[in-house]
Design a protein around this motif. Structure first.
Motif, PDB file in Angstrom:
ATOM      1  N   ARG A  28       0.848  -1.196   0.000  1.00 22.90           N
ATOM      2  CA  ARG A  28       0.000   0.000   0.000  1.00 22.90           C
ATOM      3  C   ARG A  28       0.880   1.241   0.000  1.00 22.90           C
ATOM      4  NH1 ARG A  28       0.354   2.166   5.062  1.00 22.90           N
ATOM      5  NH2 ARG A  28       0.984   0.766   6.755  1.00 22.90           N
ATOM      6  N   LEU A  29       0.229   2.402  -0.099  1.00 27.58           N
ATOM      7  CA  LEU A  29       0.938   3.671  -0.016  1.00 27.58           C
ATOM      8  C   LEU A  29       1.102   4.070   1.453  1.00 27.58           C
ATOM      9  CD1 LEU A  29      -0.802   5.666  -2.889  1.00 27.58           C
ATOM     10  CD2 LEU A  29       1.442   4.576  -2.948  1.00 27.58           C
ATOM     11  N   PRO A  30       2.087   4.925   1.783  1.00 31.21           N
ATOM     12  CA  PRO A  30       2.299   5.315   3.191  1.00 31.21           C
ATOM     13  C   PRO A  30       1.137   6.136   3.723  1.00 31.21           C
ATOM     14  CG  PRO A  30       3.688   6.613   1.730  1.00 31.21           C
ATOM     15  CD  PRO A  30       3.078   5.550   0.884  1.00 31.21           C
ATOM     16  N   ASP A  31       0.750   5.849   4.948  1.00 32.48           N
ATOM     17  CA  ASP A  31      -0.356   6.566   5.592  1.00 32.48           C
ATOM     18  C   ASP A  31       0.115   7.465   6.725  1.00 32.48           C
ATOM     19  OD1 ASP A  31      -2.391   5.447   4.017  1.00 32.48           O
ATOM     20  OD2 ASP A  31      -2.415   3.630   5.246  1.00 32.48           O
ATOM     21  N   ARG A  32       1.316   7.220   7.252  1.00 33.09           N
ATOM     22  CA  ARG A  32       1.773   7.969   8.430  1.00 33.09           C
ATOM     23  C   ARG A  32       3.290   8.125   8.363  1.00 33.09           C
ATOM     24  NH1 ARG A  32       0.090   3.004   9.605  1.00 33.09           N
ATOM     25  NH2 ARG A  32      -1.971   3.827  10.087  1.00 33.09           N
ATOM     26  N   ALA A  33       3.811   8.927   9.266  1.00 35.33           N
ATOM     27  CA  ALA A  33       5.260   9.146   9.319  1.00 35.33           C
ATOM     28  C   ALA A  33       5.974   7.828   9.617  1.00 35.33           C
ATOM     29  CB  ALA A  33       5.584  10.180  10.388  1.00 35.33           C
ATOM     30  N   GLY A  34       7.157   7.698   9.038  1.00 32.72           N
ATOM     31  CA  GLY A  34       7.959   6.499   9.265  1.00 32.72           C
ATOM     32  C   GLY A  34       7.728   5.409   8.249  1.00 32.72           C
ATOM     33  N   GLU A  35       6.830   5.634   7.265  1.00 31.62           N
ATOM     34  CA  GLU A  35       6.555   4.634   6.232  1.00 31.62           C
ATOM     35  C   GLU A  35       7.069   5.124   4.881  1.00 31.62           C
ATOM     36  OE1 GLU A  35       2.503   2.659   8.142  1.00 31.62           O
ATOM     37  OE2 GLU A  35       2.343   4.021   6.418  1.00 31.62           O
ATOM     38  N   VAL A  36       7.418   4.184   4.016  1.00 37.14           N
ATOM     39  CA  VAL A  36       7.990   4.522   2.719  1.00 37.14           C
ATOM     40  C   VAL A  36       7.528   3.516   1.674  1.00 37.14           C
ATOM     41  CG1 VAL A  36      10.091   3.147   3.076  1.00 37.14           C
ATOM     42  CG2 VAL A  36      10.145   5.074   1.488  1.00 37.14           C
ATOM     43  N   VAL A  37       7.408   3.992   0.437  1.00 33.57           N
ATOM     44  CA  VAL A  37       7.223   3.107  -0.718  1.00 33.57           C
ATOM     45  C   VAL A  37       8.378   3.340  -1.678  1.00 33.57           C
ATOM     46  CG1 VAL A  37       4.710   2.949  -0.580  1.00 33.57           C
ATOM     47  CG2 VAL A  37       5.763   4.802  -1.890  1.00 33.57           C
ATOM     48  N   LEU A  38       8.775   2.285  -2.382  1.00 37.22           N
ATOM     49  CA  LEU A  38       9.850   2.353  -3.371  1.00 37.22           C
ATOM     50  C   LEU A  38       9.335   1.813  -4.696  1.00 37.22           C
ATOM     51  CD1 LEU A  38      12.813   0.926  -1.227  1.00 37.22           C
ATOM     52  CD2 LEU A  38      12.201   3.334  -1.558  1.00 37.22           C
ATOM     53  N   ASP A  39      10.070   2.085  -5.756  1.00 37.70           N
ATOM     54  CA  ASP A  39       9.695   1.506  -7.041  1.00 37.70           C
ATOM     55  C   ASP A  39       9.982   0.004  -7.026  1.00 37.70           C
ATOM     56  OD1 ASP A  39      12.553   1.385  -8.921  1.00 37.70           O
ATOM     57  OD2 ASP A  39      12.510   2.573  -7.074  1.00 37.70           O
ATOM     58  N   ALA A  40       9.184  -0.738  -7.755  1.00 37.01           N
ATOM     59  CA  ALA A  40       9.271  -2.199  -7.731  1.00 37.01           C
ATOM     60  C   ALA A  40      10.629  -2.722  -8.196  1.00 37.01           C
ATOM     61  CB  ALA A  40       8.141  -2.788  -8.576  1.00 37.01           C
ATOM     62  N   PRO A  41      11.253  -2.184  -9.274  1.00 39.80           N
ATOM     63  CA  PRO A  41      12.558  -2.726  -9.687  1.00 39.80           C
ATOM     64  C   PRO A  41      13.637  -2.589  -8.611  1.00 39.80           C
ATOM     65  CG  PRO A  41      11.586  -1.447 -11.459  1.00 39.80           C
ATOM     66  CD  PRO A  41      10.736  -1.209 -10.254  1.00 39.80           C
ATOM     67  N   THR A  42      13.666  -1.469  -7.888  1.00 40.76           N
ATOM     68  CA  THR A  42      14.676  -1.299  -6.832  1.00 40.76           C
ATOM     69  C   THR A  42      14.475  -2.311  -5.721  1.00 40.76           C
ATOM     70  OG1 THR A  42      14.915   1.070  -7.300  1.00 40.76           O
ATOM     71  CG2 THR A  42      15.604   0.317  -5.124  1.00 40.76           C
ATOM     72  N   VAL A  43      13.231  -2.520  -5.327  1.00 40.42           N
ATOM     73  CA  VAL A  43      12.943  -3.495  -4.269  1.00 40.42           C
ATOM     74  C   VAL A  43      13.379  -4.885  -4.688  1.00 40.42           C
ATOM     75  CG1 VAL A  43      11.076  -4.618  -2.979  1.00 40.42           C
ATOM     76  CG2 VAL A  43      11.073  -2.136  -3.285  1.00 40.42           C
ATOM     77  N   ALA A  44      13.117  -5.237  -5.953  1.00 37.50           N
ATOM     78  CA  ALA A  44      13.494  -6.558  -6.440  1.00 37.50           C
ATOM     79  C   ALA A  44      15.013  -6.717  -6.508  1.00 37.50           C
ATOM     80  CB  ALA A  44      12.874  -6.801  -7.816  1.00 37.50           C
ATOM     81  N   GLU A  45      15.698  -5.686  -7.000  1.00 39.30           N
ATOM     82  CA  GLU A  45      17.153  -5.778  -7.134  1.00 39.30           C
ATOM     83  C   GLU A  45      17.853  -5.835  -5.781  1.00 39.30           C
ATOM     84  OE1 GLU A  45      18.294  -2.461  -9.479  1.00 39.30           O
ATOM     85  OE2 GLU A  45      17.220  -3.139 -11.285  1.00 39.30           O
ATOM     86  N   GLU A  46      17.354  -5.097  -4.807  1.00 43.98           N
ATOM     87  CA  GLU A  46      18.001  -5.048  -3.499  1.00 43.98           C
ATOM     88  C   GLU A  46      17.516  -6.152  -2.553  1.00 43.98           C
ATOM     89  OE1 GLU A  46      20.520  -3.121  -2.570  1.00 43.98           O
ATOM     90  OE2 GLU A  46      20.558  -2.256  -4.579  1.00 43.98           O
ATOM     91  N   GLY A  47      16.423  -6.806  -2.903  1.00 45.24           N
ATOM     92  CA  GLY A  47      15.907  -7.868  -2.046  1.00 45.24           C
ATOM     93  C   GLY A  47      15.221  -7.360  -0.796  1.00 45.24           C
ATOM     94  N   PHE A  48      14.674  -6.150  -0.847  1.00 43.83           N
ATOM     95  CA  PHE A  48      13.945  -5.616   0.308  1.00 43.83           C
ATOM     96  C   PHE A  48      12.617  -6.373   0.477  1.00 43.83           C
ATOM     97  CE2 PHE A  48      16.098  -1.344  -0.721  1.00 43.83           C
ATOM     98  CZ  PHE A  48      17.150  -1.635   0.141  1.00 43.83           C
ATOM     99  N   ILE A  61      11.529   7.124  -4.344  1.00 42.69           N
ATOM    100  CA  ILE A  61      11.188   7.080  -2.913  1.00 42.69           C
ATOM    101  C   ILE A  61       9.923   7.899  -2.703  1.00 42.69           C
ATOM    102  CG2 ILE A  61      11.927   7.639  -0.568  1.00 42.69           C
ATOM    103  CD1 ILE A  61      14.809   7.554  -1.567  1.00 42.69           C
ATOM    104  N   GLY A  62       8.931   7.309  -2.011  1.00 43.48           N
ATOM    105  CA  GLY A  62       7.713   8.022  -1.671  1.00 43.48           C
ATOM    106  C   GLY A  62       7.516   8.070  -0.169  1.00 43.48           C
ATOM    107  N   LEU A  63       7.419   9.276   0.380  1.00 45.01           N
ATOM    108  CA  LEU A  63       7.219   9.473   1.823  1.00 45.01           C
ATOM    109  C   LEU A  63       6.022  10.379   2.032  1.00 45.01           C
ATOM    110  CD1 LEU A  63      10.918  10.270   2.820  1.00 45.01           C
ATOM    111  CD2 LEU A  63       9.746   8.107   3.215  1.00 45.01           C
ATOM    112  N   VAL A  64       5.476  10.364   3.242  1.00 46.60           N
ATOM    113  CA  VAL A  64       4.437  11.345   3.569  1.00 46.60           C
ATOM    114  C   VAL A  64       5.095  12.719   3.667  1.00 46.60           C
ATOM    115  CG1 VAL A  64       2.998   9.654   4.735  1.00 46.60           C
ATOM    116  CG2 VAL A  64       4.701  10.941   6.050  1.00 46.60           C
ATOM    117  N   GLY A  65       4.272  13.777   3.583  1.00 47.34           N
ATOM    118  CA  GLY A  65       4.796  15.131   3.489  1.00 47.34           C
ATOM    119  C   GLY A  65       5.805  15.527   4.545  1.00 47.34           C
ATOM    120  N   PRO A  66       5.503  15.394   5.846  1.00 51.59           N
ATOM    121  CA  PRO A  66       6.480  15.810   6.866  1.00 51.59           C
ATOM    122  C   PRO A  66       7.812  15.070   6.765  1.00 51.59           C
ATOM    123  CG  PRO A  66       4.297  15.557   7.843  1.00 51.59           C
ATOM    124  CD  PRO A  66       4.197  15.025   6.458  1.00 51.59           C
TER     125      PRO A  66
END
Length: 826
Positions: free
Chosen positions: A126-146, A184-189
């Motif tokens: 899902r997308l981040p709803d609160r501080a401390g959460e992050v979304v990344l693009d799918a290729p980076t996650v796959a390459e890094e094994g996150f 990298i996707g983060l909430v505004g603050p």
């Protein structure tokens, strides 16, 4: 006449094959470019509004000052607003699973938490709803094994990296967020904290159902204030499309320039081919005139022939253009250039390719066709094969000499005049001067290059030289077709090598330490320099920072480094630089009347001049002050006056008695928490700065290579048609003892000499253009001069010679395929 023309075309199809190939390649380049660009344009339109699918209004700052977070709350509270969120786009960094920064330019974006404004395509989670959460693009996650739910270290210019919980992956391929690196996707603050920004780049607004868009825009405009602009949904989409297409139009223009070069070269080849073929038809044309054909009929018949050839070749070229578009797409992907959209073949592209190829062929045949109409009927009684060729007229040679001299003068004077346009004008004039003066220049060079070959090979080479220069116009047209492509390739090769050498010298002049710490797409984090300076393994740490105040560039300097990069000390002692002391550059000292001991005030703080220094090479940071108006002060003083000013580069040296390996380990230990920072030694830093030059050179050479190939087809075409013209002559030579091997050698030497002359003229023209450009850059600022990459230039010449040898194979086979007795009766 029409039936006769079509029959002749079928009978002599092989003669026109190589000429048709020139048209095919030229049209293929144009069609391939249009197909590729149309696909990108369709992709740009499809993905331009990806992140504004639910945005009804947008609030944008009118200046450079960002929008404060408090404004988001005010807009959100307005009547009719369903949701409002601040958005910013900046850079950040990710620490990979191996503890090292993930490579690539990283885009960091503030993602709305309101469902009404979310427009991202979620792949997993899902997308981040609160501080401390992050979304990344799918290729980076796959390459890094996150793994989803696991912590990922994210950092930026706002401070050291800290862990964020990975809650999802998104697809941003082909969008404005796709720049070839991680996302990298983060909430505004969180986005504000990581990037160090003090506000948002825009505010996205979603309207409640049934709300008047005009009335809501008025309320938002009143709440936002005078320093903002409010845009409707359609305006936002139009701006997104305009931005995408504007960048695409620039890319299209670059590709079309290279395509135009290929078309011009093809025009030279076609015109030369028709000139040769029509000259060989002198007797047949005279017979037609003798039995009643008018000049107009002969002229129209030739144009009909060229139109048929152009139409057929253009059709093949459009088909080949699809494959070429795929090749351009593959090339851009290899260069890590993100490309959206597929390949789009439109009717306008097909029609453009057909019309362009046909008009090009007909236009190139106009002058040879007109000359063919001048054949008198009495020529039917002569042997056309032994008709003497006409040289260039005095007017053409005089004009050529004047144009060539004007081109050389423009190139020589470009630097003193300080005009970039003169470099381009000089190159174009020099080329046209070579074209006009070619019937004298090219044969003279063929004889000069042929002299040592005659000494080595003997009579065979002498025959090759005589054959090459017997028709000055023909050999000049063949050689000058090569001059365009090889001249441009040489200009880029020499210019790239000279630019790289200038960059490397600039680094030597400006970097006085073993190690360089640079920001990846952004300035250095604020606390980084202090953390590095606190390490005992490092003796010197200096962050390169500069700013402009009162039309003076203020630079931070380190007392231990300042003497290493200065061009010279005119007065005083640079070693006395310290708190309250400054160095002044000569231009500023002369303008203000300052000397050693003079008081200087910067931002209300008093300083004293301890030295006047010579102007060094321009700083890496951009300056808005007049050239040479520079003050250098100690790091501590600069930090006190300009605390928010950051640099993108820091220098570091090992402490006394500390090895380079220990110093590197100490720096890496600090940088492990800063993924937006990179550590390099001087060699690696130079390579990073010059990497773009190498990439552009590879791209340009690949595109210009087609023009060179077309020109080499012209060499093969001219030689092949000349063999047909010399059928009886070659048979006589064979009858009196010329062996098959010597016949091949004679044709090979002839092809090599013509190609070598064209290549040498092209290299000379390209080197001259590069020399003028480097002289201009040196005058504008920088240590630039011409550096000849002899190895690469040798490869260009060697490639031309090798291609000419290959081009002579088929003509030699044709010359030897007919029995001597049959050839003598031709």
């Amino acid at each position: 006449m029409i039936r006769l023309t079509l029959r002749s075309l079928r009978a002599e199809a092989l003669r026109m094959l190589l000429s048709a190939l020139a048209v095919v390649l030229g049209v293929a380049f144009i069609a391939g470019t249009l197909i590729f660009v149309d696909g990108m344009r369709a992709g740009a339109y499809d993905r331009a509004g990806t992140f504004d699918r639910h945005t009804d209004l947008g609030v944008y700052p009118t200046g450079t000052k960002p929008l404060p977070a408090s404004l988001v709350d005010r807009v959100r509270a307005l009547d009719g607003v369903a949701a409002a969120a601040g958005e910013l786009t900046n850079t950040g960094g990710i620490v990979g699973a191996d503890g090292r920064p993930v490579l690539g330019f990283t885009v960091l974006v503030a993602i709305p938490t309101e469902d009404a404004l979310r427009s991202y395509d979620v792949v997993a989670g899902r997308l981040p709803d609160r501080a401390g959460e992050v979304v990344l693009d799918a290729p980076t996650v796959a390459e890094e094994g996150f793994a989803l739910g696991a912590p990922v270290q994210i950092g930026g210019t706002g401070g050291a990296a800290r862990p964020y919980t990975l809650v999802g992956t998104v697809d941003v391929a082909g969008t404005t967020r796709d720049v070839g690196g991680p996302f990298i996707g983060l909430v505004g603050p969180d986005a504000l904290a990581v990037t160090g920004e003090r506000g948002y780049g825009r505010i996205m607004v979603a309207a409640r159902p049934g709300t008047s868009a005009t009335a809501l825009a008025d309320r938002v405009r009143a709440a936002a204030g005078a320093d903002t602009s409010v845009r409707s949904r359609q305006q936002i989409l139009d701006d997104a499309v305009d931005e995408a297409v504007r960048d695409l139009d620039t890319f299209t223009m670059v590709l079309m320039i290279f395509a135009a070069v290929a078309v011009v070269v093809a025009g030279f080849v076609i015109a030369n081919t028709f000139a040769i073929v029509l000259a060989q038809r002198t007797r047949r044309t005279a017979l037609l005139r003798l039995v009643g054909a008018t000049r107009g009929q002969v002229f129209r018949a030739t144009l009909l022939e060229s139109a048929v050839i152009g139409m057929v070749a253009s059709g093949v070229g459009v088909l080949l253009g699809v494959a070429l578009a795929s090749g351009i797409r593959l090339l851009t992907s290899r260069l890590d250039v993100p490309v959206s959209g597929g390949l789009t073949v439109t009717g306008s592209t097909v029609l453009t390719g057909l019309l362009l190829g046909t008009l090009l062929t007909v236009g190139a045949a106009l002058l040879p066709a007109w000359r063919g109409t001048r054949v008198a009927p009495v020529a039917a009684l002569t042997d056309a094969a032994v008709q003497p060729s006409r040289g260039a007229g005095r007017l053409r040679l005089t004009l050529g000499a004047v144009v060539l001299a004007a081109g050389v003068a423009a190139l020589a004077g470009a630097a003193s005049a300080g005009q970039v346009l003169l470099v381009a004008v000089g190159g174009v004039l020099a080329f046209f001067g070579i074209v006009l003066f070619g019937p004298v220049l090219v044969p003279a060079l063929v004889r000069a290059f042929g002299w040592p070959v005659r000494r080595l090979v003997g009579v065979t080479a002498g025959l090759a030289v005589a054959n090459a220069v017997r028709n000055p116009r023909r050999v000049a047209a063949t050689a000058t077709a090569l001059v365009i492509g090889i001249g441009l390739v040489s200009a880029f090769v020499v210019g790239a090598r000279s630019t790289k050498d200038g960059i490397e010298r600039s680094v030597d002049a400006e970097i006085g330490t073993d190690f360089v710490v640079s920001g990846i797409g952004s300035n250095l984090p604020a606390a980084l320099a202090g953390e590095l300076a606190a390490r005992p393994e490092l003796g010197v740490v200096h962050e390169q920072r500069s700013t402009v105040a009162a039309d003076i560039e203020i630079r931070a300097a380190h007392p231990a480094l300042v003497g290493r990069t200065l061009s010279g000390v005119l007065a005083g002692e640079v070693g006395r630089l310290g708190p309250g002391q400054v160095l002044v550059h000569r231009e500023l000292a002369q303008a203000r009347g300052w000397q050693v001991g003079s008081p200087v005030t910067v931002r209300g703080h008093p300083f004293r001049v301890v030295a006047v220094v010579a102007d060094d090479t321009p700083a890496m940071a951009a300056s808005g002050a007049p050239a040479g108006h520079v003050i250098e002060m100690a790091d501590a003083d600069f930090a006190a006056l300009f605390p928010d000013q950051r640099g993108f580069l820091a220098e570091a040296d090992p402490a006394a008695g500390v090895s380079a390996e220990r110093a590197r380990d100490a720096i890496e230990a600090v940088l492990a928490r800063y993924p937006t920072v990179n550590l390099m030694d001087q060699g690696a830093y130079k390579k990073m700065l010059t990497g773009t030059v190498d990439m552009l050179l590879a791209f340009v050479t690949a595109l210009l290579g087609l023009a060179v190939v077309i020109a080499l087809f012209g060499v093969a075409n001219t030689l092949s048609l000349s063999v047909v013209e010399r059928t009886r002559e070659n048979a006589v030579l064979r009858a009196v003892g010329l062996t098959r091997g010597r016949m091949r050698a004679m044709l090979a030497v002839e092809a090599v000499l013509v190609a070598l002359v064209g290549a040498v003229l092209g290299v000379g023209l390209g080197t001259g253009v590069s020399a003028a450009a480097m002289a201009l850059l040196a005058r504008l600022g920088g240590d630039f001069h011409v550096v000849l990459p002899l190895g690469q230039l040798g490869l260009i010449l060697g490639g031309a010679v090798l291609a000419a040898l290959l081009a002579s194979v088929l003509p030699a086979r044709r010359a030897l395929s007919r029995p001597v007795v049959e050839a003598l009766s031709d």
